[in-house]
Design a protein around this motif. Structure first.
Motif, PDB file in Angstrom:
ATOM      1  N   LYS A  80       0.826  -1.208   0.000  1.00  0.00           N
ATOM      2  CA  LYS A  80       0.000   0.000   0.000  1.00  0.00           C
ATOM      3  C   LYS A  80       0.861   1.259   0.000  1.00  0.00           C
ATOM      4  CE  LYS A  80      -3.427  -2.395   2.877  1.00  0.00           C
ATOM      5  NZ  LYS A  80      -4.216  -2.332   4.135  1.00  0.00           N
ATOM      6  N   ARG A  81       2.123   1.120   0.376  1.00  0.00           N
ATOM      7  CA  ARG A  81       3.064   2.228   0.445  1.00  0.00           C
ATOM      8  C   ARG A  81       4.378   1.761  -0.155  1.00  0.00           C
ATOM      9  NH1 ARG A  81       1.155   5.795   4.399  1.00  0.00           N
ATOM     10  NH2 ARG A  81       3.164   6.856   4.362  1.00  0.00           N
ATOM     11  N   ASP A  82       5.315   2.657  -0.318  1.00  0.00           N
ATOM     12  CA  ASP A  82       6.657   2.296  -0.753  1.00  0.00           C
ATOM     13  C   ASP A  82       7.234   1.298   0.256  1.00  0.00           C
ATOM     14  OD1 ASP A  82       9.457   2.183  -1.173  1.00  0.00           O
ATOM     15  OD2 ASP A  82       9.441   4.174  -2.093  1.00  0.00           O
ATOM     16  N   PRO A  83       7.717   0.131  -0.184  1.00  0.00           N
ATOM     17  CA  PRO A  83       8.250  -0.863   0.760  1.00  0.00           C
ATOM     18  C   PRO A  83       9.346  -0.312   1.674  1.00  0.00           C
ATOM     19  CG  PRO A  83       7.972  -1.844  -1.400  1.00  0.00           C
ATOM     20  CD  PRO A  83       7.700  -0.384  -1.575  1.00  0.00           C
ATOM     21  N   SER A  84      10.122   0.650   1.186  1.00  0.00           N
ATOM     22  CA  SER A  84      11.194   1.190   2.020  1.00  0.00           C
ATOM     23  C   SER A  84      10.642   1.851   3.283  1.00  0.00           C
ATOM     24  CB  SER A  84      12.035   2.197   1.229  1.00  0.00           C
ATOM     25  OG  SER A  84      11.267   3.329   0.878  1.00  0.00           O
ATOM     26  N   GLU A  85       9.409   2.349   3.223  1.00  0.00           N
ATOM     27  CA  GLU A  85       8.829   2.968   4.408  1.00  0.00           C
ATOM     28  C   GLU A  85       8.579   1.928   5.499  1.00  0.00           C
ATOM     29  OE1 GLU A  85       5.467   5.400   3.510  1.00  0.00           O
ATOM     30  OE2 GLU A  85       6.502   6.496   1.917  1.00  0.00           O
ATOM     31  N   TRP A  86       8.278   0.700   5.072  1.00  0.00           N
ATOM     32  CA  TRP A  86       8.139  -0.359   6.067  1.00  0.00           C
ATOM     33  C   TRP A  86       9.514  -0.761   6.615  1.00  0.00           C
ATOM     34  CZ3 TRP A  86       5.318  -2.916   9.416  1.00  0.00           C
ATOM     35  CH2 TRP A  86       5.831  -4.086   9.956  1.00  0.00           C
ATOM     36  N   PHE A  87      10.421  -1.090   5.728  1.00  0.00           N
ATOM     37  CA  PHE A  87      11.703  -1.630   6.177  1.00  0.00           C
ATOM     38  C   PHE A  87      12.524  -0.600   6.952  1.00  0.00           C
ATOM     39  CE2 PHE A  87      10.750  -4.631   2.696  1.00  0.00           C
ATOM     40  CZ  PHE A  87      10.919  -5.821   3.392  1.00  0.00           C
ATOM     41  N   ASP A  88      12.447   0.651   6.585  1.00  0.00           N
ATOM     42  CA  ASP A  88      13.245   1.674   7.269  1.00  0.00           C
ATOM     43  C   ASP A  88      12.555   2.234   8.505  1.00  0.00           C
ATOM     44  OD1 ASP A  88      15.207   1.381   5.397  1.00  0.00           O
ATOM     45  OD2 ASP A  88      14.687   3.167   4.242  1.00  0.00           O
ATOM     46  N   PHE A  89      11.220   2.375   8.460  1.00  0.00           N
ATOM     47  CA  PHE A  89      10.522   3.084   9.528  1.00  0.00           C
ATOM     48  C   PHE A  89       9.471   2.251  10.260  1.00  0.00           C
ATOM     49  CE2 PHE A  89      11.698   6.412   6.435  1.00  0.00           C
ATOM     50  CZ  PHE A  89      12.444   7.241   7.252  1.00  0.00           C
ATOM     51  N   ARG A  90       9.065   1.118   9.692  1.00  0.00           N
ATOM     52  CA  ARG A  90       7.952   0.349  10.229  1.00  0.00           C
ATOM     53  C   ARG A  90       6.644   1.166  10.221  1.00  0.00           C
ATOM     54  NH1 ARG A  90      10.983  -3.374   9.688  1.00  0.00           N
ATOM     55  NH2 ARG A  90      11.326  -5.096  11.121  1.00  0.00           N
ATOM     56  N   VAL A  91       6.365   1.831   9.135  1.00  0.00           N
ATOM     57  CA  VAL A  91       5.098   2.553   9.011  1.00  0.00           C
ATOM     58  C   VAL A  91       3.959   1.529   9.003  1.00  0.00           C
ATOM     59  CG1 VAL A  91       3.708   4.032   7.535  1.00  0.00           C
ATOM     60  CG2 VAL A  91       6.168   4.453   7.777  1.00  0.00           C
ATOM     61  N   PRO A  92       2.990   1.662   9.891  1.00  0.00           N
ATOM     62  CA  PRO A  92       1.923   0.655   9.968  1.00  0.00           C
ATOM     63  C   PRO A  92       1.046   0.657   8.717  1.00  0.00           C
ATOM     64  CG  PRO A  92       1.429   2.521  11.398  1.00  0.00           C
ATOM     65  CD  PRO A  92       2.822   2.728  10.899  1.00  0.00           C
ATOM     66  N   ASP A  93       0.374  -0.491   8.545  1.00  0.00           N
ATOM     67  CA  ASP A  93      -0.554  -0.684   7.430  1.00  0.00           C
ATOM     68  C   ASP A  93       0.122  -0.398   6.093  1.00  0.00           C
ATOM     69  OD1 ASP A  93      -3.013  -1.434   6.405  1.00  0.00           O
ATOM     70  OD2 ASP A  93      -3.743   0.633   6.319  1.00  0.00           O
ATOM     71  N   SER A  94       1.349  -0.895   5.944  1.00  0.00           N
ATOM     72  CA  SER A  94       2.106  -0.671   4.709  1.00  0.00           C
ATOM     73  C   SER A  94       1.800  -1.716   3.648  1.00  0.00           C
ATOM     74  CB  SER A  94       3.609  -0.673   4.995  1.00  0.00           C
ATOM     75  OG  SER A  94       4.001   0.460   5.718  1.00  0.00           O
ATOM     76  N   PHE A  95       1.284  -2.884   4.054  1.00  0.00           N
ATOM     77  CA  PHE A  95       1.091  -3.961   3.087  1.00  0.00           C
ATOM     78  C   PHE A  95      -0.030  -4.883   3.558  1.00  0.00           C
ATOM     79  CE2 PHE A  95       4.157  -5.396   6.195  1.00  0.00           C
ATOM     80  CZ  PHE A  95       3.707  -6.668   6.514  1.00  0.00           C
ATOM     81  N   ARG A  96      -0.444  -5.723   2.637  1.00  0.00           N
ATOM     82  CA  ARG A  96      -1.391  -6.803   2.930  1.00  0.00           C
ATOM     83  C   ARG A  96      -0.811  -8.083   2.346  1.00  0.00           C
ATOM     84  NH1 ARG A  96      -5.435  -8.308  -0.440  1.00  0.00           N
ATOM     85  NH2 ARG A  96      -5.259  -6.290  -1.510  1.00  0.00           N
ATOM     86  N   ILE A  97      -0.839  -9.171   3.130  1.00  0.00           N
ATOM     87  CA  ILE A  97      -0.235 -10.422   2.679  1.00  0.00           C
ATOM     88  C   ILE A  97      -1.303 -11.502   2.647  1.00  0.00           C
ATOM     89  CG2 ILE A  97       0.540 -10.988   5.035  1.00  0.00           C
ATOM     90  CD1 ILE A  97       3.015 -12.322   3.704  1.00  0.00           C
ATOM     91  N   THR A  98      -1.353 -12.249   1.542  1.00  0.00           N
ATOM     92  CA  THR A  98      -2.347 -13.315   1.363  1.00  0.00           C
ATOM     93  C   THR A  98      -1.657 -14.558   0.834  1.00  0.00           C
ATOM     94  OG1 THR A  98      -2.834 -12.529  -0.881  1.00  0.00           O
ATOM     95  CG2 THR A  98      -4.222 -11.685   0.905  1.00  0.00           C
ATOM     96  N   SER A  99      -2.272 -15.699   1.070  1.00  0.00           N
ATOM     97  CA  SER A  99      -1.692 -16.972   0.636  1.00  0.00           C
ATOM     98  C   SER A  99      -1.666 -17.060  -0.882  1.00  0.00           C
ATOM     99  CB  SER A  99      -2.484 -18.148   1.211  1.00  0.00           C
ATOM    100  OG  SER A  99      -2.394 -18.172   2.617  1.00  0.00           O
ATOM    101  N   ALA A 100      -0.602 -17.696  -1.385  1.00  0.00           N
ATOM    102  CA  ALA A 100      -0.489 -17.989  -2.818  1.00  0.00           C
ATOM    103  C   ALA A 100      -0.588 -19.490  -3.018  1.00  0.00           C
ATOM    104  CB  ALA A 100       0.833 -17.453  -3.360  1.00  0.00           C
ATOM    105  N   SER A 101      -0.730 -19.911  -4.235  1.00  0.00           N
ATOM    106  CA  SER A 101      -0.871 -21.329  -4.544  1.00  0.00           C
ATOM    107  C   SER A 101       0.443 -22.069  -4.266  1.00  0.00           C
ATOM    108  CB  SER A 101      -1.262 -21.514  -6.010  1.00  0.00           C
ATOM    109  OG  SER A 101      -1.197 -22.881  -6.370  1.00  0.00           O
ATOM    110  N   ASP A 102       0.317 -23.220  -3.596  1.00  0.00           N
ATOM    111  CA  ASP A 102       1.498 -24.037  -3.309  1.00  0.00           C
ATOM    112  C   ASP A 102       2.125 -24.607  -4.575  1.00  0.00           C
ATOM    113  OD1 ASP A 102       1.250 -23.585  -0.630  1.00  0.00           O
ATOM    114  OD2 ASP A 102       0.257 -25.484  -0.168  1.00  0.00           O
TER     115      ASP A 102
END
Length: 832
Positions: free
Chosen positions: A227-249
């Motif tokens: 939902k945001r630039d990934p660097s904002e998560w990895f550098d700052f831990r900005v909340p609600d940066s992404f959503r993760i869902t299962s993929a096909s095995d």
């Protein structure tokens, strides 16, 4: 500790006026030789180097050490050289920021290669201005720390290549001194060494680490919508940066994981991989991907596959590389402790294929593998976890945990050396521990309790200004005295402890100056140091006073005094230690011994205000182990330790060392064995990772350390259940006093410098007796101590009766002793 000079080699570095934190510099030197017969390299660097010869890995180092006494690594490179043209490549990292394994320093590399060729010629290659160097563009400098105890947050761009190689700059540090002596300016902290004579290079005193590649297997795959630039998560831990869902095995195949092209260019794909158990080493990933694809590697010690899908949950434990075109292989420069890896791929415009994920695992080559068998599955599981934990935490330094901080402590960690010496037969590693830890001696007299690590250095100004509750831990300095004494008894190495003893004397002086007739040694209102004792056992700082007085008395009377006597030091040292110990015991008796309770009450001076009586396991166990209960009255203390009432402060996992040993020695082995069967065997770390965790209830996918140095059951196995103890240095004399409880069968090889002491026992349930056999080495004089009801065979049957209801007899050197002993009713498993 052998001093070392690499003359005529010169310290070299990148021509520069400053070096940024997390700087990587490449060095290379080509040469031509005949067929090599023997070749040995000597190398060291500040802060770390990775050496390759003709493109093949040769070594990584140096081991963590005091910046004033830098280790030099000898490396046999004969098998890596060949006739004709050869090339040496060295990648050097300068941490810059402090780390749990690095305090301060100045950058530099020094290298010397001596080679003999089959034709009879010999030559030497040394580091000097003829070497070429360049900043490594793959790993750009100036990155932020991972966190305050991990200096390096690794980020690499595999597309980059050095453009211009230039001659190396020679530094003015001598070839027998570390680069901290050079005039190269440290722009980060402006450190300098006032006394060059206090510095030196020393030849590595322990064997090189062994390495092997461990492949991980993929277990799960997920789509990641950013939902945001990934660097904002990895550098700052900005909340609600992404959503993760299962993929096909179906993305998981026999040859890796296929990464599909994302529907949204901003999306990523995460594959989780499992090493099978926890290791220490360098993570690696091999992937087929288009140039510019970004790969984030996230690390976990423990992961719940039914829990959070995203593994980057704590302590910023991630690495990153950007792929070159085609197949990219990335291996981390610094090591970590890990079982689970998650590979997150993003920025790709084509399908990718993760071919391999794993770890270059590193282990210390101990002198022996522990030899034991235990006919109780639950206890055997706990001991196996302890052995595995030793391999993870006792490597070049003896640390609490290799993931979070990698800092070397005494205190709650130093007693792991007992297991290392008795079980693994290792003395070189403990000797290095004593040397490196003791180099953290301060001018006031106490030791920097996590040396050589940066944390306590940073705490000094914080403590002076009131910015932290943490400081240099005084009780770790006390335990270090025990570490020195235990090493001397086990190894018989008087030379090492004689070198360290002068560093213990200022500590004695500090304790003498700190002593107050009313309160003994203070535990509150200290300027820089603190008294810690334990994480869990106390809610009020002043309640630690009783344990601290007793701990100091034990270290002085049973550590420093005999150490000084047996190394023929000045006799006044032992007298001073004994005198201060007497005063401390007197304070503990006057303030904390309750004649009504017949035990130590840690809040006795404040009982009227607090109301409820409080005990602590550390005070009670110390008093029992070292004979500090008035008139030997231990019954109430043993009962409290055994029953664990809510009024007793209960220590965290590593500090159970004292309680467990006190209970076994007091005849309550059943309590301890039952705790191993029910509580320790049920620990989540034991079940998941075959390791001993830092705390009682670790949680996966959190900052919980699943491998920590609290290997108490392994120590108790050797010293208390097998009951083997040296009574003079090098096992010239020793005692064996087994306390087997109701273990169905038991065999252990206890390693001594003279050879193993092998104890075997089998429970005959029809007679409710153990048949015990003891084989002794040819040297030393052993004494067997058994209950009065024991029946000894042969010449051993003429055992002397002791005043405490036991019997003792000499153990024949190089012989075998057999006896039968009934199972003590108190030793029976209450669950059987």
């Amino acid at each position: 500790m052998e001093s070392c000079s690499l003359d005529p080699a010169r310290w070299i570095w990148l021509p520069s006026q400053r070096t940024l934190p997390a700087s990587f510099v490449l060095f290379r030197r080509g040469f031509t030789i005949g067929e090599p017969l023997q070749a040995r390299a000597l190398i060291t660097a500040d802060s770390r180097y990775r050496l390759t010869v003709n493109g093949r890995y040769a070594g990584w180092g140096p081991a963590p050490c005091d910046p004033r006494t830098l280790d030099v690594d000898p490396i046999d490179v004969t098998h890596l050289l060949h006739e004709g043209e050869n090339q040496i490549d060295v990648e050097v990292l300068f941490y810059g920021h402090g780390d749990g394994t690095w305090v301060y320093g100045k950058p530099g590399l020094i290298f010397k290669l001596d080679c003999t060729c089959r034709e009879g010629g010999s030559f030497t290659i040394v580091s000097d201005a003829r070497w070429e160097c360049a900043p490594n563009p793959v790993r750009p400098p100036g990155r932020a720390e991972r966190w305050y105890l991990r200096a390096l947050q690794e980020v690499a761009d595999l597309r980059a290549r050095p453009t211009i190689w230039i001659p190396a700059m020679e530094l003015d540090a001598p070839a027998d001194r570390p680069p901290i002596c050079s005039s190269y300016r440290d722009y980060l902290t402006d450190i300098s060494v006032a006394d060059r004579d206090s510095t030196r290079l020393v030849l590595r005193s322990i064997p090189p680490m062994t390495t092997r590649l461990i492949d991980a297997r993929p277990t799960a795959v997920h789509h990641v919508h950013w939902k945001r630039d990934p660097s904002e998560w990895f550098d700052f831990r900005v909340p609600d940066s992404f959503r993760i869902t299962s993929a096909s095995d179906s993305a998981i195949g026999p040859d890796g994981v296929t990464v599909p092209v994302p529907a949204d260019p901003a999306d990523g794909f995460a594959a989780t991989w499992d090493l099978g158990e926890q290791y220490v080493g360098w993570p690696y990933v091999e992937i087929d991907a288009p140039a510019g694809t970004v790969v984030d590697i996230m690390l976990q010690e423990a992961h719940d596959q039914e829990g959070p899908a995203w593994l980057d949950t704590h302590l910023y434990r991630w690495l990153r590389f950007t792929c070159s075109a085609g197949r990219s292989r990335f291996e981390a420069f610094d090591f970590d402790s890990v079982r689970w890896l998650q590979v997150h791929v993003r920025g790709h415009r084509e399908a990718c294929h993760i071919r391999a994920v794993g770890l270059r695992a590193r282990t210390y080559p101990f002198a022996f593998d522990p030899e034991y068998s235990i006919g109780d599955p639950a206890i055997a599981t706990v001991i196996d976890a302890c052995v595995n934990t030793v391999r993870l935490s006792a490597q070049e330094t003896v640390v609490d945990c290799m993931g979070r901080e990698r800092q070397q402590y005494s205190g709650d960690i130093g007693h792991e050396l007992l297991a290392v010496m008795a079980g693994f037969g290792e003395t070189a590693q403990p000797a290095r521990f004593l040397r490196t830890f003791s180099q953290g001696a301060t001018r006031p007299g106490y030791f920097m309790d996590s040396w050589p690590g940066v944390d306590r250095v940073n705490r000094i100004p914080q403590r002076m200004l009131g910015f932290t509750e943490w400081g240099v831990i005084l009780d770790h300095s006390l335990q270090f005295i025990h570490d020195c004494r235990a090493y001397h008894l086990h190894s018989g190495d008087a030379e090492t402890v004689t070198q360290i003893l002068p560093r213990l004397l200022p500590l004695l002086g500090y304790l003498e100056e700190s002593f107050d007739d009313d309160v003994g040694l203070p535990v509150e209102h200290l300027d820089i140091p603190i008294v810690w004792i334990d994480h869990d056992a106390y809610t009020v700082q002043r309640h630690k006073s009783c344990a601290y007085q007793l701990a100091a008395a034990a270290a002085l009377r049973h550590g420093l005094a005999p150490l000084a006597t047996q190394t023929h030091a000045d006799a006044s040292i032992a007298r001073r230690a004994e005198r201060l110990a007497d005063r401390l015991i007197a304070v503990a008796h006057r303030r904390f011994w309750c004649p009504i309770e017949r035990t130590f009450v840690v809040n006795r001076p404040w009982l009227d205000a607090e109301g409820d009586v409080r005990y602590c396991d550390r005070s009670l166990a110390t008093a029992i182990l070292y004979g500090f209960c008035p008139d030997g009255d231990t019954d109430a203390s043993v009962t409290i330790l055994d029953t664990r009432p809510p009024s007793m402060g209960y220590s965290y996992v590593p500090n159970q060392y004292w309680r467990h040993r006190a209970l076994v020695r007091s005849g309550r082995v059943a309590t301890i064995l039952n705790e191993y069967r029910t509580e320790w065997a049920a620990m989540d770390s034991v079940r998941r990772n075959r390791t001993i965790s830092e705390h009682w209830s670790p949680a996966p996918d959190t900052a919980s350390q699943y491998s920590h140095a609290g290997v108490v059951p392994l120590i108790v196995l050797y010293l208390d259940i097998a009951g083997i103890q040296p009574t003079s240095p090098g096992y010239d004399t020793y005692t064996v006093q087994p306390c087997l409880g109701d273990i169905p069968s038991f065999t252990v090889s206890y390693r001594t410098p003279l050879g193993p002491i092998v104890l075997s026992a089998v429970l005959d349930t029809s007679r409710n007796e153990h048949d015990v056999t003891i084989r002794t080495p040819a040297g030393g004089r052993g004494t067997l101590i058994v209950p009065a009801a024991a029946r000894l065979e042969g010449s051993s049957a003429r055992a002397d009766r002791n005043g405490n209801g036991s019997r003792s007899t000499g153990l024949p050197p190089g012989g075998t002793t057999v006896y039968r002993v009934p199972v003590d009713p108190l030793a029976a498993n209450p669950n059987t």
